[in-house]
Design a protein around this motif. Structure first.
Motif, PDB file in Angstrom:
ATOM      1  N   ASP A   3     -36.786 -21.108  69.348  1.00 21.49           N
ATOM      2  CA  ASP A   3     -37.071 -22.370  68.697  1.00 21.49           C
ATOM      3  C   ASP A   3     -38.579 -22.076  68.501  1.00 21.49           C
ATOM      4  OD1 ASP A   3     -35.034 -22.292  69.792  1.00 21.49           O
ATOM      5  OD2 ASP A   3     -35.464 -24.008  71.501  1.00 21.49           O
ATOM      6  N   ALA A   4     -39.024 -21.467  68.849  1.00 26.24           N
ATOM      7  CA  ALA A   4     -40.780 -20.731  67.720  1.00 26.24           C
ATOM      8  C   ALA A   4     -41.152 -20.433  66.939  1.00 26.24           C
ATOM      9  CB  ALA A   4     -42.060 -20.565  69.062  1.00 26.24           C
ATOM     10  N   HIS A   5     -39.833 -19.472  67.053  1.00 29.44           N
ATOM     11  CA  HIS A   5     -39.569 -18.845  65.547  1.00 29.44           C
ATOM     12  C   HIS A   5     -38.489 -18.489  64.507  1.00 29.44           C
ATOM     13  CE1 HIS A   5     -41.684 -16.771  68.476  1.00 29.44           C
ATOM     14  NE2 HIS A   5     -42.501 -16.357  67.299  1.00 29.44           N
ATOM     15  N   GLU A   6     -38.741 -20.005  64.431  1.00 31.84           N
ATOM     16  CA  GLU A   6     -37.414 -20.703  63.926  1.00 31.84           C
ATOM     17  C   GLU A   6     -37.022 -20.043  62.509  1.00 31.84           C
ATOM     18  OE1 GLU A   6     -33.945 -22.630  64.646  1.00 31.84           O
ATOM     19  OE2 GLU A   6     -33.483 -21.826  66.663  1.00 31.84           O
ATOM     20  N   ARG A   7     -36.490 -19.698  61.892  1.00 32.96           N
ATOM     21  CA  ARG A   7     -36.128 -20.133  60.222  1.00 32.96           C
ATOM     22  C   ARG A   7     -37.087 -21.680  59.821  1.00 32.96           C
ATOM     23  NH1 ARG A   7     -30.916 -19.564  57.857  1.00 32.96           N
ATOM     24  NH2 ARG A   7     -29.923 -21.011  60.170  1.00 32.96           N
ATOM     25  N   PRO A   8     -37.980 -21.573  58.634  1.00 31.40           N
ATOM     26  CA  PRO A   8     -38.011 -22.221  58.123  1.00 31.40           C
ATOM     27  C   PRO A   8     -37.119 -23.928  57.470  1.00 31.40           C
ATOM     28  CG  PRO A   8     -38.217 -20.546  56.402  1.00 31.40           C
ATOM     29  CD  PRO A   8     -38.056 -19.959  57.626  1.00 31.40           C
TER      30      PRO A   8
END
Length: 86
Positions: free
Chosen positions: A54-59
């Motif tokens: 979740d911390a590295h989700e797409r913008p």
């Protein structure tokens, strides 16, 4: 072929957190013998992994946001409606 399953974190390099193999469950290098505790540890690791994902989700992409698209559709409809019959 691997004879085990490994779960870990990859902030910069892979760190093994949980391993399942023929001898059981290993959490941070220690064998977990209690099935209830093993289940608790497994869920905890899975939650941590989900948080990392979740911390590295797409913008944010505005065209995939239903609220933005609804507002855009309303604006287009109002503009189109105001020119109807001219």
């Amino acid at each position: 072929m691997n004879d085990h399953v490994t779960f870990g974190v990859t902030s910069h390099e892979f760190t093994e957190v949980l391993r399942l193999d023929k001898d059981g469950m290993h959490y941070k290098g220690e064998v977990v013998k209690d099935a209830g505790e093993a289940h608790k540890v497994f869920l905890s690791v899975m939650k941590h992994m989900q948080e990392e994902v979740d911390a590295h989700e797409r913008p944010w992409q505005w065209w995939q946001d239903p609220k933005v698209m609804c507002a855009l559709g309303l604006c287009v409809g109002l503009i189109w409606g105001s020119t109807w019959g001219r």
